[in-house]
Design a protein around this motif. Structure first.
Motif, mmCIF file in Angstrom:
data_model
loop_
_atom_site.group_PDB
_atom_site.id
_atom_site.type_symbol
_atom_site.label_atom_id
_atom_site.label_comp_id
_atom_site.label_asym_id
_atom_site.label_seq_id
_atom_site.Cartn_x
_atom_site.Cartn_y
_atom_site.Cartn_z
ATOM 1 N N GLY A 86 0.818 -1.204 0.000
ATOM 2 C CA GLY A 86 0.000 0.000 0.000
ATOM 3 C C GLY A 86 0.852 1.254 0.000
ATOM 4 N N ASP A 87 0.209 2.378 -0.289
ATOM 5 C CA ASP A 87 0.919 3.660 -0.340
ATOM 6 C C ASP A 87 1.532 4.043 1.000
ATOM 7 N N GLY A 88 0.954 3.586 2.076
ATOM 8 C CA GLY A 88 1.420 4.000 3.393
ATOM 9 C C GLY A 88 2.523 3.153 3.997
ATOM 10 N N LEU A 89 2.906 2.040 3.363
ATOM 11 C CA LEU A 89 3.871 1.134 3.987
ATOM 12 C C LEU A 89 5.260 1.758 4.148
ATOM 13 N N ALA A 90 5.833 2.263 3.080
ATOM 14 C CA ALA A 90 7.204 2.800 3.150
ATOM 15 C C ALA A 90 7.307 3.993 4.104
ATOM 16 N N PRO A 91 6.409 4.980 4.011
ATOM 17 C CA PRO A 91 6.540 6.092 4.958
ATOM 18 C C PRO A 91 6.263 5.681 6.402
ATOM 19 N N THR A 92 5.410 4.690 6.614
ATOM 20 C CA THR A 92 5.164 4.220 7.977
ATOM 21 C C THR A 92 6.393 3.506 8.524
ATOM 22 N N MET A 93 7.069 2.734 7.682
ATOM 23 C CA MET A 93 8.316 2.098 8.110
ATOM 24 C C MET A 93 9.359 3.156 8.460
ATOM 25 N N ALA A 94 9.432 4.215 7.673
ATOM 26 C CA ALA A 94 10.368 5.302 7.979
ATOM 27 C C ALA A 94 10.022 5.932 9.329
ATOM 28 N N ALA A 95 8.733 6.144 9.582
ATOM 29 C CA ALA A 95 8.307 6.711 10.862
ATOM 30 C C ALA A 95 8.679 5.797 12.024
ATOM 31 N N VAL A 96 8.554 4.490 11.832
ATOM 32 C CA VAL A 96 8.936 3.536 12.884
ATOM 33 C C VAL A 96 10.434 3.633 13.169
ATOM 34 N N PHE A 97 11.256 3.716 12.125
ATOM 35 C CA PHE A 97 12.707 3.835 12.326
ATOM 36 C C PHE A 97 13.061 5.156 13.014
ATOM 37 N N ILE A 98 12.379 6.230 12.665
ATOM 38 C CA ILE A 98 12.613 7.518 13.329
ATOM 39 C C ILE A 98 12.212 7.424 14.795
ATOM 40 N N LEU A 99 11.093 6.771 15.078
ATOM 41 C CA LEU A 99 10.643 6.585 16.458
ATOM 42 C C LEU A 99 11.655 5.769 17.262
#
Length: 180
Positions: free
Chosen positions: A45-58
């Motif tokens: 989905g469109d949200g997978l890559a940016p959500t993974m980036a957010a998890v790594f930033i967190l």
């Protein structure tokens, strides 16, 4: 009142940014979820890559909060310069990602970039140039020197992203091709 270190300030900033990304920006900016089911198969989905980036930033923010140094430095101009330089490397890399493909296509492609953006080699040009410049620039800034090692690391990282994220999925376009 507790004395806050630069790591505490940066960690809290990373955590706040990750939460804003994950719960506000990404849901309002993407049309699909993390994974979608279409015609009996799962697609990214469109949200997978940016959500993974957010998890790594967190995770990075939490690690900064948990880090205990010998000295308790307060945020200063050097910290702000460092963050600004890293952001500048990211912005320059993203601009190169966005404009390298269309620029090279206008000189050598013969067709409009929009029509070629999902064909090899055109779909990789901007991602490779922008990604390598971004990663190489960040490494060179941190090490305070240019090195072949940093260039090879940048090339390997970009190749790894392509192999893990683009090659296995037929319906994924690397940045910035989905937006062109």
């Amino acid at each position: 009142m507790r004395n806050h270190s630069a790591n505490t300030a940066l960690g809290l900033g990373c955590i706040a940014f990750a939460l804003i990304l994950a719960f506000i920006w990404i849901p309002f900016d993407t049309d699909t979820g993390l994974v979608e089911r279409s015609r009996g198969r799962y697609i990214v989905g469109d949200g997978l890559a940016p959500t993974m980036a957010a998890v790594f930033i967190l995770i990075s923010g939490v690690m900064l909060l948990l880090e205990r140094g010998a000295e308790n430095h307060h945020p200063n101009r050097h910290n702000m310069f460092f963050i600004g330089a890293i952001i500048a490397c990211g912005v320059i890399g993203i601009l190169l990602m966005r404009w390298t493909g269309p620029a090279i296509t206008s000189v050598f492609g013969g067709e409009e970039y929009r029509l070629l953006r999902d064909t090899v080699p055109w779909k990789y040009m901007g991602f490779i140039v922008g990604g390598v410049v971004m990663i190489f620039g960040m490494i060179a800034f941190v090490e305070e020197r240019l090195s072949w090692r940093a260039l090879w690391i940048a090339l390997a990282a970009v190749a790894g992203i392509i192999l893990l994220y683009d090659v296995p999925f037929d319906d994924v376009l690397l940045p910035p091709n989905g937006d062109v």
